[in-house]
Design a protein around this motif. Sequence first.
Motif, PDB file in Angstrom:
ATOM      1  N   GLN A 243      16.112   4.582  -8.342  1.00 27.26           N
ATOM      2  CA  GLN A 243      16.405   5.995  -8.074  1.00 27.26           C
ATOM      3  C   GLN A 243      17.828   6.351  -8.507  1.00 27.26           C
ATOM      4  O   GLN A 243      18.065   7.396  -9.109  1.00 27.26           O
ATOM      5  CB  GLN A 243      16.221   6.272  -6.585  1.00 27.26           C
ATOM      6  CG  GLN A 243      16.437   7.739  -6.211  1.00 27.26           C
ATOM      7  CD  GLN A 243      15.430   8.662  -6.866  1.00 27.26           C
ATOM      8  OE1 GLN A 243      14.234   8.561  -6.635  1.00 27.26           O
ATOM      9  NE2 GLN A 243      15.898   9.569  -7.728  1.00 27.26           N
ATOM     10  N   MET A 244      18.793   5.455  -8.229  1.00 21.77           N
ATOM     11  CA  MET A 244      20.177   5.730  -8.607  1.00 21.77           C
ATOM     12  C   MET A 244      20.320   5.794 -10.121  1.00 21.77           C
ATOM     13  O   MET A 244      21.049   6.656 -10.662  1.00 21.77           O
ATOM     14  CB  MET A 244      21.073   4.631  -8.034  1.00 21.77           C
ATOM     15  CG  MET A 244      22.560   4.850  -8.293  1.00 21.77           C
ATOM     16  SD  MET A 244      23.154   6.365  -7.532  1.00 21.77           S
ATOM     17  CE  MET A 244      24.869   6.350  -8.117  1.00 21.77           C
TER      18      MET A 244
ATOM     19  N   SER B  72       0.818  -1.227   0.000  1.00 21.09           N
ATOM     20  CA  SER B  72       0.000   0.000   0.000  1.00 21.09           C
ATOM     21  C   SER B  72       0.847   1.271   0.000  1.00 21.09           C
ATOM     22  O   SER B  72       0.383   2.335   0.417  1.00 21.09           O
ATOM     23  CB  SER B  72      -0.927  -0.005   1.227  1.00 21.09           C
ATOM     24  OG  SER B  72      -0.166  -0.076   2.426  1.00 21.09           O
ATOM     25  N   ASP B  73       2.073   1.195  -0.431  1.00 27.41           N
ATOM     26  CA  ASP B  73       2.956   2.370  -0.574  1.00 27.41           C
ATOM     27  C   ASP B  73       3.133   3.137   0.724  1.00 27.41           C
ATOM     28  O   ASP B  73       3.343   4.360   0.713  1.00 27.41           O
ATOM     29  CB  ASP B  73       2.414   3.314  -1.656  1.00 27.41           C
ATOM     30  CG  ASP B  73       2.406   2.668  -3.034  1.00 27.41           C
ATOM     31  OD1 ASP B  73       3.275   1.800  -3.262  1.00 27.41           O
ATOM     32  OD2 ASP B  73       1.545   3.002  -3.856  1.00 27.41           O
ATOM     33  N   GLU B  74       3.055   2.434   1.859  1.00 25.44           N
ATOM     34  CA  GLU B  74       3.321   3.103   3.129  1.00 25.44           C
ATOM     35  C   GLU B  74       4.820   3.158   3.409  1.00 25.44           C
ATOM     36  O   GLU B  74       5.274   3.978   4.237  1.00 25.44           O
ATOM     37  CB  GLU B  74       2.598   2.381   4.269  1.00 25.44           C
ATOM     38  CG  GLU B  74       1.087   2.415   4.164  1.00 25.44           C
ATOM     39  CD  GLU B  74       0.412   1.640   5.295  1.00 25.44           C
ATOM     40  OE1 GLU B  74       1.114   1.324   6.281  1.00 25.44           O
ATOM     41  OE2 GLU B  74      -0.805   1.353   5.191  1.00 25.44           O
ATOM     42  N   LEU B  75       5.615   2.333   2.759  1.00 29.54           N
ATOM     43  CA  LEU B  75       7.058   2.324   2.944  1.00 29.54           C
ATOM     44  C   LEU B  75       7.717   3.234   1.906  1.00 29.54           C
ATOM     45  O   LEU B  75       7.295   3.273   0.745  1.00 29.54           O
ATOM     46  CB  LEU B  75       7.596   0.895   2.813  1.00 29.54           C
ATOM     47  CG  LEU B  75       7.058  -0.132   3.828  1.00 29.54           C
ATOM     48  CD1 LEU B  75       7.592  -1.524   3.499  1.00 29.54           C
ATOM     49  CD2 LEU B  75       7.443   0.251   5.240  1.00 29.54           C
ATOM     50  N   PHE B  76       8.721   3.952   2.336  1.00 26.48           N
ATOM     51  CA  PHE B  76       9.444   4.853   1.416  1.00 26.48           C
ATOM     52  C   PHE B  76      10.900   4.885   1.821  1.00 26.48           C
ATOM     53  O   PHE B  76      11.269   4.412   2.905  1.00 26.48           O
ATOM     54  CB  PHE B  76       8.835   6.256   1.429  1.00 26.48           C
ATOM     55  CG  PHE B  76       8.918   6.933   2.768  1.00 26.48           C
ATOM     56  CD1 PHE B  76       9.980   7.786   3.072  1.00 26.48           C
ATOM     57  CD2 PHE B  76       7.941   6.726   3.744  1.00 26.48           C
ATOM     58  CE1 PHE B  76      10.061   8.403   4.305  1.00 26.48           C
ATOM     59  CE2 PHE B  76       8.021   7.356   4.982  1.00 26.48           C
ATOM     60  CZ  PHE B  76       9.087   8.194   5.265  1.00 26.48           C
ATOM     61  N   LEU B  77      11.750   5.457   0.972  1.00 28.91           N
ATOM     62  CA  LEU B  77      13.191   5.496   1.199  1.00 28.91           C
ATOM     63  C   LEU B  77      13.668   6.913   1.463  1.00 28.91           C
ATOM     64  O   LEU B  77      13.186   7.886   0.868  1.00 28.91           O
ATOM     65  CB  LEU B  77      13.945   4.931  -0.011  1.00 28.91           C
ATOM     66  CG  LEU B  77      13.703   3.464  -0.368  1.00 28.91           C
ATOM     67  CD1 LEU B  77      14.606   3.042  -1.514  1.00 28.91           C
ATOM     68  CD2 LEU B  77      13.916   2.573   0.829  1.00 28.91           C
ATOM     69  N   LEU B  78      14.628   7.019   2.386  1.00 26.47           N
ATOM     70  CA  LEU B  78      15.407   8.235   2.601  1.00 26.47           C
ATOM     71  C   LEU B  78      16.848   7.920   2.253  1.00 26.47           C
ATOM     72  O   LEU B  78      17.283   6.759   2.344  1.00 26.47           O
ATOM     73  CB  LEU B  78      15.298   8.700   4.050  1.00 26.47           C
ATOM     74  CG  LEU B  78      13.906   9.155   4.527  1.00 26.47           C
ATOM     75  CD1 LEU B  78      13.963   9.579   5.988  1.00 26.47           C
ATOM     76  CD2 LEU B  78      13.361  10.299   3.675  1.00 26.47           C
TER      77      LEU B  78
END
Length: 932
Positions: free
Chosen positions: A740-741, A676-682
Amino acid sequence: MNRRRLSGSSTTLSDRRGTEPFHGLVDRTLKRPVSSALGVLAVLSIGWFTVGVAHVPVSPSPAWSVTVLSAVLAALACRDTARSESLTARVRSFWQAFAAAVGLIAVGVISNAYDALSGPGTPSQQIGPVTLGIYLCGVLIALGALLRLPIGRRSRTEWLTLGLDAGIVMLSAGLFAWYFVIHGSPEMTVVTGSSLPGLIVIMLGFVAVLAAVKLALIGTGPLDRHALSLLGVAVLVAATGGALMPLLSSMPWLSSAHVAVPAACFVLALAAERQRQAAGLPALAPRRRPFSLLPYSAITATGALLLVSAWEPGDETRVIAVGTLAIVALVVVRQIMAFYDNAGLLRRLDASMLELSRHEQRLRSLVQNSSDMIAITDKDMTLVYVSPSSERVLGIPAEQGAGQPVTRRVHPDDLPVFDELARKLLNVPDASAVCQVRMLHADGSWRWLEIVATNRMDDPSVAGIVSNSRDITETRRVQDQLVHQASHDGLTGLANRTLFAERATEALDGAEGHAVALALVDLDDFKGVNDRLGHAVGDALLVAVADRLRACVRPHDTVARLGGDEFAVLMPDVSADEAGAIAGRIITELGAPVGAAGHNLLVRASVGLAGGRPDDDAPGDAPRMDASELLRRADVAMYAAKEQGKSRYARYAETMDTCAVEHARLGAELQRALTSDELFLLYQPVVTLPDGELSGVEALVRWRHPERGLVSPAEFIPVAERNGMIVQLGAQVLREACRQMADWRRRYGDAAPARIGVNVSARQLREPTFPQTVADVLTDTGLEPGDLLLEITETAVFDGGPALQAVRAVRELGVHVALDDFGTGHSSLGLLRTCPVDVLKVDKSFVDGVTGTAEQSAIATSLAQIARALRLRTVAEGVETEAQARRLYQLGYRLAQGFHFARPLPAEEIDDLLAVREAANAEPLDRPALAG
């Protein structure tokens, strides 16, 4: 079956040779040259004699030639039979004697022809003394051959019966001979000129009667009965022909020998052929006639003679004679009927006795050859009868077992079972019962027997308890083995999960208020032993651990292997302090090196300790204490021990359930968060020293909970590690970071970070598909392998095995590898040689002391020197002050990350930094100045 004789009977129940149709015997006889010639001569003689009776022949010489030739051929036929190898010596001797007798008769016929055809008044019927002497010798030889036939053994009663029957026949024959002497012999003397022919006729008659007696009364011995019958017929034909000579007194050119001798010789040839064929014929059922007809035939013949002799005197005499004969005939018929009735009764009796004998033999065979032991005991349980199979079952002869009490051989522990069996049987007639007891074998061993017994005290023929016992020792052994296998672990011999649950339930049900404790033991990092040294070493280690656990517990405690490297120790009736002491002893014992398959291994274990009572009424909605609940609590405590640092034990507390429930809830929500797209990256920048220029970034996962907001990785990462979701989570983080990279590379080119770091858990490295997952992600995102840095912990690869193989596999792809938090795990300088890494990331705990004393900064200093020697790059983690950054630079560190430079940033802020950097032609970040 025993031979039996009835009154007036000489019939024995002996085997008989099968018969064949008479015409078949004649056909086979005529196929032989000698026999066929005899048949032709017999026909010619009858034809010649018939013609001679009606017409006077020119000369009687041809008739005598036929007669002489028939006698010679008959002698040859008897000689051929005597030479047959299929006959016994006695039978061949008989036929040799008979051949000699017929040969003499042939010589006598030649002499008789000479007497009839030579001298004055020829042709005549005169017989000279020489001829009569030759005939007499031939008859005596034939009579001697019959008398030499052996007679079987008989009882006195049978000999008496035989003598009476033979006396009747011979007396009858004597009356006929007397009558012939009175009425026929004078006429024969007139015709032949001598009284000797009459004597010869009488002797031939007695020979025929003797053959009949031998056949009907005494038996034939080794001679075929049908051959002997034919011999009797042949002799009777010859005697009859001689007795009829007076009838030919008016025809001197004829002699009764012309037809009697060829006919008798042909019948004699039939007898010889029958004897040759008898050896090959199948045996049929024995004769069943209950008496012999011969004595009664003699009586009938004598009566007929009486009637003939009494017919002349007058009517009164004839009436008396007829009446007497009728009475005798009725008595004979009545006697024969009585014989048949008696024979029927005897047959039925014999059949019944035979059937009874068969039943007895069958029962005896069953008892003697049965694998079971059959016994009869009296009311005191003393053996009255024991079957012979007792020697096979218990090694005891039947005669030795009889008279002994059964209880003398019953195992002492099984005596109550046997006494209960006896009690059930003795009180109820016809009652049956079954039991299994051990009995002493003759070799000193104990054998398990299954006894099926029935009370037959009310049966006078038994008057005891009948038992059937079979050896079930092997069956019991297999059953016990199967039961043990079903309730014990095959590798360690400990109780398995099923038996453990049963004993735990019994302990809780029978505790009666006493505490029951359970210690759940789980070996730490056992999978690494299997992966590094193989399953054989792992199995040997489990066996050694099982032995040590047995040594740590009390005698009445239960040690079980629940599966894999998980053990349980059930301690009934134990206090909390005692349970803690046992758990501590387990930790200590397992902490010592363990020898397993030639390897000395260090084993660590985490122990969860839980206790309870069966009447434990937990407050609220907590489940009532039972075996499964006790095991659950110990499991919760065991995981708490692992979280506290392993190699220790933790006692269950209710707060652990709260944590466990929270972890379970968090795990379920984390599963939802993955989709559910609750996880994200920093992304936290990694900068160069001393100028602080952006060198790379480290991807860090974060969770934005819809209700709780941001959830710290310190909360959900351990949950993911425990339930295995870390594999799915790690793959998702890897894919997003690489994407992303690759995007930064496309947009900013050389201004983009040199590489991106992604953390990989030990659980991911153990996945066989992990290298392929990395390759697929690089292919899908288009990222160069050299732009990716996988950060692993020392613990993940310390034991080698699949994790180390996975690291080598991704290095072969061109991906860089960093050891994260170096120095905090299983630190080993040897690991830097075996694990192919490019970067060492020094833990914050060592960075914090770089600005202190020399002792505090010694580790950071040493790590920098080691990295330079091994040509590895180092990254200092957790830099929070300018002084730390300056000191690290002085120690030789050229890369660092931490809040002093930048906190973890979203991708958009990294974009801003990269855009500024690109516009400023890669100027340093605006950060506090570093020491020069």
